[in-house]
Design an enzyme around this catalytic site. Sequence first.
Site, PDB file in Angstrom:
ATOM      1  N   SER A  44     -19.764 -14.471   6.132  1.00  0.00           N
ATOM      2  CA  SER A  44     -20.064 -15.805   5.580  1.00  0.00           C
ATOM      3  C   SER A  44     -21.510 -16.124   5.931  1.00  0.00           C
ATOM      4  CB  SER A  44     -19.111 -16.844   6.160  1.00  0.00           C
ATOM      5  OG  SER A  44     -19.257 -16.933   7.560  1.00  0.00           O
ATOM      6  N   GLU A 290     -18.175 -26.669  13.819  1.00  0.00           N
ATOM      7  CA  GLU A 290     -19.380 -25.970  13.336  1.00  0.00           C
ATOM      8  C   GLU A 290     -19.394 -25.983  11.804  1.00  0.00           C
ATOM      9  OE1 GLU A 290     -19.622 -22.025  15.054  1.00  0.00           O
ATOM     10  OE2 GLU A 290     -20.500 -21.249  13.211  1.00  0.00           O
ATOM     11  N   LYS A 342     -27.677 -16.831  16.342  1.00  0.00           N
ATOM     12  CA  LYS A 342     -27.326 -15.464  15.958  1.00  0.00           C
ATOM     13  C   LYS A 342     -28.641 -14.719  15.724  1.00  0.00           C
ATOM     14  CE  LYS A 342     -23.142 -16.565  13.220  1.00  0.00           C
ATOM     15  NZ  LYS A 342     -22.735 -17.039  11.871  1.00  0.00           N
TER      16      LYS A 342
HETATM   17  C1  PEP Z   1     -19.557 -15.655  13.030  1.00  0.00           C
HETATM   18  C2  PEP Z   1     -19.533 -16.229  11.826  1.00  0.00           C
HETATM   19  O1  PEP Z   1     -19.272 -15.529  10.699  1.00  0.00           O
HETATM   20  P1  PEP Z   1     -20.234 -14.489   9.975  1.00  0.00           P
HETATM   21  O2  PEP Z   1     -20.722 -13.538  11.001  1.00  0.00           O
HETATM   22  O3  PEP Z   1     -19.330 -13.856   8.947  1.00  0.00           O
HETATM   23  O4  PEP Z   1     -21.342 -15.303   9.365  1.00  0.00           O
HETATM   24  C3  PEP Z   1     -19.736 -17.679  11.657  1.00  0.00           C
HETATM   25  O5  PEP Z   1     -19.708 -18.190  10.533  1.00  0.00           O
HETATM   26  O6  PEP Z   1     -19.977 -18.376  12.630  1.00  0.00           O
HETATM   27 MG    MG Z   2     -20.218 -20.225  11.486  1.00  0.00          MG
END
Ligand code: PEP
Ligand code: MG
Length: 425
Positions: A44, A290, A342
């Site tokens: 996502s 979130e 991330k």
């Molecule tokens: C970890 C998640 O999903 P993805 O790595 O699929 O974006 C998120 O949306 O927080």
């Molecule tokens: Mg997320």
Amino acid sequence: MSRFSIQRIRARQLLDSRGNPTLEAEVTLEDGTTARAMVPSGASTGIHEALELRDGNPARYGGKEVGKAVQNVQRLIAPALQGREALRQEEIDHLLRELDGTKNKSNLGANAMLGVSLAVARASASALGLPLYRYLGGTGSNLLPVPFANVINGGAHSDAPLDFQEFMIVPRGAPTFSEAIRFGAETFHALRTLLRERNLGTGLGDEGGFAPNLSSAEEVLELLCAAVERAGYTPGKEIFFAMDPASSEFFDPSSGAYVFRKSDQRRMPAIHLVEYYKELAKRFPILSIEDGAAENDWDGWQILTRELGEKVQLVGDDLFVTNPEFLRKGIQLGVANAILIKPNQIGTLSETLETVDLAKRNGYAVMLSHRSGETEDPFLAHLAVACNAGQIKTGSFARSDRVGKYNELLRIEEDLGKDGRFGHW
Ligand SMILES: C=C(OP(=O)(O)O)C(=O)O
Ligand SMILES: [Mg+2]
């Protein structure tokens, strides 16, 4: 030239936790130290994320091979960084960005750049004989994060008829990190027992949480309360809940409405979705939501923050994509009060740390996060402690790609000994 100079950089294609190709970078320093780093991948993904370079040949791994990114590391990045000082992380990351020359890292690929960036940091730590978290964070890094364990997987991460992507248990009331892991894992096992008893299915989704035949947030949260109690704890005392609806996935930009496509086809404007969250937060001990509104729905985010921001942590993931530019906009508009971090959304370690710093200076809470397509690399565990983030989400307690991060944090807890703290952010 010093013993910390980069002597060689290589890359290879390996598999991630979904069986898709991903990139591993390997850096060797003059003193012979070699370190590797693997890159995760989202499902996502936010539309403003840095570009993950894939080959696109449908006949091979459905177009997902990363041969071009591997070549970019070996043919372009390696010669540019050879002889550079690995301890100068910002300079290395700056050179990577210059070499790429685009805003979204589409030339080299954010996967190529991040792999190298992280491997350089790991090689430096190793050459200095320091644990990675200590190298990255310095002497003040001693806060073990509260785990946000995603035990029910819906949305883009499973076939469950659930629109919300993640339901997490948060053992915030535990006295230590290792006790938090115990509280969480015991609750996870109790949840499995309940799902079995109720014939709801115990198959797992991408992040190792269950993907049961449940279609509403109420049903899931009721079940989680029962699991917490079955494990001998009290919801809202030792264990709290968090959700990632990942609402960009069910936002319909043409009508401006949120549509529950995987379940009952309900359709609602942001204001009603926020009312729904408010009801859930009244009934259940939810401390964090979130992506409660979609990545481009800044109006929705403002409603959400106005209505719930005092009571609940509101985390921007797709909204901020670990990018200082988007976070700055959020700060100006006063939306959200926390950010998900991330590293592969932005593509270098230095930019990741810059975003964390910006968030903290503006009173935003920080949660480090895995991707739904992960690897066995536990870099994230070190980064969470290095940033004193106090929060990490890295899946459930049932798959090695997820558990590996928790296990690394248990080792760090042991390493920190009496200096380690837990539970505040
Ligand atoms: C970890 C998640 O999903 P993805 O790595 O699929 O974006 C998120 O949306 O927080
Ligand atoms: Mg997320």
